[in-house]
Motif scaffolding. Structure first.
Motif, PDB file in Angstrom:
ATOM      1  N   ALA A  34      75.671  -4.025  -4.135  1.00 43.30           N
ATOM      2  CA  ALA A  34      76.715  -4.765  -3.422  1.00 43.30           C
ATOM      3  C   ALA A  34      77.470  -5.742  -4.317  1.00 43.30           C
ATOM      4  N   LEU A  90      76.438  -3.638   2.896  1.00 38.23           N
ATOM      5  CA  LEU A  90      76.910  -4.970   2.516  1.00 38.23           C
ATOM      6  C   LEU A  90      78.187  -4.883   1.695  1.00 38.23           C
ATOM      7  N   ARG A 143      79.913 -11.048   2.932  1.00 36.59           N
ATOM      8  CA  ARG A 143      79.047 -10.450   1.925  1.00 36.59           C
ATOM      9  C   ARG A 143      78.434 -11.493   0.997  1.00 36.59           C
TER      10      ARG A 143
END
Length: 459
Positions: free
Chosen positions: A111, A207, A215
């Motif tokens: 992510a 995410l 996030r």
């Protein structure tokens, strides 16, 4: 510095004298009283303890604790057999690290990118490369242990017999279902590593798809959790000398020094297999992508040395990333490939898993057929993806694998006695493999030209 040198020289001199006395006692007509031999051996142990105090190195303490444990098990086996609980405490502490460290490092690695298409492209390329190389590693480990037969004839410790819980045979549907988590808390509780990996990867992708303001807090949390777990690992590793020394004491106390003969054969088998893997796989890959091998060796020598000394891939990660940047690989590729490789590309650990699992079968007197060994390899291809570079986490994988094949676990605890020495080699190969992987993906992405490297800088 002078104290370290004095202590080292003293320990070497004392060890040499004791070795000469034992050679005289065994191979000549002269008979040296056993009490004198015991006293001289403990003087040697004391000299090495002095060296460890002067050296102030955790790895040195671990190696010296193996010497202390071996001597304790040899001289007072009735006392040494009670120390197994300490090695089990260490093993359980290691198990507690795996789930949070896996989750945090994978989520940050996935992510932490803003371009989902680039992540996807690097992701499938990395996984293809990882799977090919680790599969070769598994088969080399399988071949090595079948050639050396290191586990044949290993005596079972009298008190080392353990009753495994009843397990039902698994078919291919059960294996596939086991990959995906039914309940992440349940997977963490039972130490089911691969479902944790799958959950972490999907969580990281999810995410990546949410808005930045949503996030970032989770990324910050996972980054903080990852760093905390690294520190947690460091704390647990201070107990490693006690755990490893206790394991050696228990091993020698139960099986005598003859067991160490078989374990030495296993150790040599692993080192030869890892050297063969480097020469047969890493060198050709480096040549194919045009990687300047001498420069590569020079740049990664420091992180590999750190990994060898600490037996932890994570401890070498910052230096390894710096080294590959100096090799011209872009940081965005390094930041994705290397942390992901710590779960999916641990070549030394996967080779060891195949080798150690068959060793358990040989030691148990339950030789596996080739189809069974191939099935074990494919099982390890799945389960080994959750090793995550945590010291001695491979033992957890082996315990799960041998249980699946209805093998006893006592040979695994014998392996724990020399696991520190094996971990040094396989962790070093893990780091080399992940450094090479970043170079491969960088070349595959067309973002690095090894013919136009930045000038060498002081590492």
């Amino acid at each position: 510095m002078m104290n370290k040198r004095k202590a080292g020289i003293t320990a070497f001199i004392v060890l040499t004298i004791v070795a000469i006395l034992h050679v005289i006692d065994i191979y000549t007509a002269l008979s040296i009283p056993q009490d004198i031999l015991v006293i001289t051996r403990w003087i040697t142990v004391a000299a090495f303890v002095w060296f460890a105090i002067a050296k102030k190195s955790l790895t040195t303490w671990i190696l010296v604790s193996m010497l202390v444990g071996g001597e304790l098990g040899h001289d007072w086996p009735a006392i040494a057999v009670n120390f197994q609980v300490l090695s089990k405490v260490f093993l359980q502490l290691i198990k507690t690290i795996i789930a949070p460290l896996l989750f945090a490092t994978l989520v940050v690695g996935i992510a932490g990118h803003s371009d989902i298409k680039q992540v996807g492209r690097m992701g499938w390329k990395s996984l293809v490369y990882f799977e090919i190389v680790t599969t070769i590693a598994l088969f080399i480990g399988l071949a090595a242990i079948n050639i050396s037969q290191a586990g044949v004839g290993v005596p079972q410790p009298p008190a080392g017999h353990e009753v495994l819980p009843a397990t039902k045979p698994q078919n291919w549907q059960d294996i596939i279902l086991h990959i995906f988590p039914e309940n992440i808390a349940k997977s963490i509780y039972h130490g089911e590593i691969l479902p944790i990996v799958v959950f972490s990867v999907i969580f990281g992708i999810a995410l990546l798809m949410v808005k930045d303001k949503m996030r970032q807090p989770m990324l910050d949390f996972c980054g903080s959790l990852s760093e905390t777990m690294f520190k947690f690992t460091n704390i647990v590793m201070y107990f490693a000398p006690v755990g490893v020394g206790a394991a050696i004491a228990y091993t020698v106390g139960h099986g005598g020094l003859d067991v160490l003969g078989n374990l030495l054969k296993l150790l040599l088998t692993l080192y030869v297999a890892l050297i063969a893997f480097v020469l047969l796989v890493f060198v050709p890959v480096a040549l194919i992508i045009g990687l300047p091998i001498k420069r590569f060796i020079k740049e990664i020598s420091e992180p590999v040395s750190i990994a060898f000394a600490t037996t932890s891939s994570e401890s070498a990660l910052p230096k390894a990333m710096e080294a590959m940047e100096r090799m011209g690989v872009p940081r965005k590729i390094i930041a994705f490939v290397m942390p992901t490789g710590y779960s999916f590309n641990l070549d030394g650990s996967t080779l060891y898993l195949a080798l150690a699992s068959v060793f358990v079968a040989q030691a148990a007197g339950t030789p596996l057929t080739w189809p069974q060994q191939i099935l074990m390899v494919f099982t390890l291809m799945l389960t080994s993806k959750g090793v995550a570079g945590v010291p001695r986490a491979t033992l957890v994988i082996i315990l799960g694998t041998v249980a699946s094949f209805h093998l006893p676990t006592w040979p695994v605890f014998l392996i724990l006695g020399i696991d520190e020495l094996m971990d040094m080699a396989r962790t070093s190969v893990n780091v080399i493999g992940n450094c090479l992987a970043t170079a491969v993906i960088g070349k595959w992405e067309g973002e690095v030209d090894f013919k136009e490297l930045p000038p060498e800088t002081k590492a």
